[in-house]
Write a protein that holds these residues in place. Structure first.
Motif, PDB file in Angstrom:
ATOM      1  N   UNK A  23      -3.493   0.896   1.453  1.00  0.00           N
ATOM      2  CA  UNK A  23      -3.859   0.159   2.664  1.00  0.00           C
ATOM      3  C   UNK A  23      -4.922  -0.902   2.452  1.00  0.00           C
ATOM      4  N   UNK A  24      -5.675  -0.789   1.346  1.00  0.00           N
ATOM      5  CA  UNK A  24      -6.691  -1.791   1.020  1.00  0.00           C
ATOM      6  C   UNK A  24      -6.159  -2.864   0.073  1.00  0.00           C
ATOM      7  N   UNK A  25      -4.862  -2.789  -0.250  1.00  0.00           N
ATOM      8  CA  UNK A  25      -4.264  -3.779  -1.139  1.00  0.00           C
ATOM      9  C   UNK A  25      -4.478  -3.492  -2.613  1.00  0.00           C
ATOM     10  N   UNK A  26      -4.860  -2.263  -2.945  1.00  0.00           N
ATOM     11  CA  UNK A  26      -5.119  -1.896  -4.335  1.00  0.00           C
ATOM     12  C   UNK A  26      -3.881  -1.245  -4.940  1.00  0.00           C
ATOM     13  N   UNK A  27      -3.501  -1.711  -6.126  1.00  0.00           N
ATOM     14  CA  UNK A  27      -2.387  -1.127  -6.867  1.00  0.00           C
ATOM     15  C   UNK A  27      -2.796   0.249  -7.375  1.00  0.00           C
ATOM     16  N   UNK A  28      -1.910   1.234  -7.199  1.00  0.00           N
ATOM     17  CA  UNK A  28      -2.136   2.576  -7.742  1.00  0.00           C
ATOM     18  C   UNK A  28      -0.943   2.937  -8.607  1.00  0.00           C
ATOM     19  N   UNK A  29      -1.238   3.350  -9.834  1.00  0.00           N
ATOM     20  CA  UNK A  29      -0.201   3.757 -10.782  1.00  0.00           C
ATOM     21  C   UNK A  29      -0.347   5.239 -11.082  1.00  0.00           C
ATOM     22  N   UNK A  30       0.783   5.889 -11.313  1.00  0.00           N
ATOM     23  CA  UNK A  30       0.777   7.301 -11.693  1.00  0.00           C
ATOM     24  C   UNK A  30       2.083   7.607 -12.412  1.00  0.00           C
ATOM     25  N   UNK A  31       2.054   8.623 -13.291  1.00  0.00           N
ATOM     26  CA  UNK A  31       3.305   9.054 -13.904  1.00  0.00           C
ATOM     27  C   UNK A  31       4.290   9.490 -12.823  1.00  0.00           C
ATOM     28  N   UNK A  32       5.542   9.231 -13.027  1.00  0.00           N
ATOM     29  CA  UNK A  32       6.563   9.535 -12.029  1.00  0.00           C
ATOM     30  C   UNK A  32       6.482  10.979 -11.545  1.00  0.00           C
ATOM     31  N   UNK A  61      -0.189  16.516   1.855  1.00  0.00           N
ATOM     32  CA  UNK A  61       0.658  16.981   0.762  1.00  0.00           C
ATOM     33  C   UNK A  61       0.209  16.486  -0.611  1.00  0.00           C
ATOM     34  N   UNK A  62      -0.669  15.499  -0.640  1.00  0.00           N
ATOM     35  CA  UNK A  62      -1.119  14.927  -1.909  1.00  0.00           C
ATOM     36  C   UNK A  62      -2.013  15.925  -2.624  1.00  0.00           C
ATOM     37  N   UNK A  63      -1.630  16.267  -3.843  1.00  0.00           N
ATOM     38  CA  UNK A  63      -2.424  17.185  -4.656  1.00  0.00           C
ATOM     39  C   UNK A  63      -3.653  16.473  -5.186  1.00  0.00           C
ATOM     40  N   UNK A  64      -4.735  17.201  -5.369  1.00  0.00           N
ATOM     41  CA  UNK A  64      -5.948  16.631  -5.962  1.00  0.00           C
ATOM     42  C   UNK A  64      -5.598  16.038  -7.324  1.00  0.00           C
ATOM     43  N   UNK A  65      -6.011  14.834  -7.554  1.00  0.00           N
ATOM     44  CA  UNK A  65      -5.693  14.148  -8.803  1.00  0.00           C
ATOM     45  C   UNK A  65      -4.331  13.488  -8.797  1.00  0.00           C
ATOM     46  N   UNK A  66      -3.550  13.657  -7.739  1.00  0.00           N
ATOM     47  CA  UNK A  66      -2.214  13.093  -7.663  1.00  0.00           C
ATOM     48  C   UNK A  66      -2.147  11.786  -6.915  1.00  0.00           C
ATOM     49  N   UNK A  67      -3.294  11.223  -6.615  1.00  0.00           N
ATOM     50  CA  UNK A  67      -3.305   9.990  -5.831  1.00  0.00           C
ATOM     51  C   UNK A  67      -3.112   8.730  -6.662  1.00  0.00           C
ATOM     52  N   UNK A  68      -2.970   8.880  -7.955  1.00  0.00           N
ATOM     53  CA  UNK A  68      -2.740   7.718  -8.812  1.00  0.00           C
ATOM     54  C   UNK A  68      -4.045   7.058  -9.225  1.00  0.00           C
ATOM     55  N   UNK A  69      -3.943   6.155 -10.164  1.00  0.00           N
ATOM     56  CA  UNK A  69      -5.113   5.439 -10.687  1.00  0.00           C
ATOM     57  C   UNK A  69      -5.195   4.079 -10.024  1.00  0.00           C
ATOM     58  N   UNK A  70      -6.350   3.758  -9.464  1.00  0.00           N
ATOM     59  CA  UNK A  70      -6.564   2.436  -8.863  1.00  0.00           C
ATOM     60  C   UNK A  70      -6.663   1.401  -9.967  1.00  0.00           C
ATOM     61  N   UNK A  71      -5.865   0.349  -9.843  1.00  0.00           N
ATOM     62  CA  UNK A  71      -5.871  -0.743 -10.821  1.00  0.00           C
ATOM     63  C   UNK A  71      -6.204  -2.031 -10.072  1.00  0.00           C
TER      64      UNK A  71
END
Length: 62
Positions: free
Chosen positions: A47-56, A9-19
């Motif tokens: 799952x790798x412990x990486x923070x992902x941020x995205x607009x709500x 269901x995840x749209x391309x580009x909708x996976x958030x930014x890895x921080x």
């Protein structure tokens, strides 16, 4: 992580930014529009412990 049908269901580009660092955040923020900066962000830790941020509105948490 999680059911494969949700990952589909995840749209391309909708996976958030890895921080991974403050520098990653500092590089990402200037690329955002004013509208994006005024709305809340959602976050997950993948799952790798990486923070992902995205607009709500992106709903990357699916």
């Amino acid at each position: 992580m999680g059911p494969a049908e949700l990952k589909e269901l995840v749209r391309a580009g909708g996976e958030g930014r890895s921080i991974r660092s403050a520098a990653d955040f500092g590089e990402w923020v200037p690329a955002l529009t004013l509208d994006e900066l005024t709305e809340p962000f959602t976050f997950i830790v993948d799952g790798d412990g990486v923070l992902r941020l995205a607009p709500r509105r992106s709903e990357h948490v699916v």
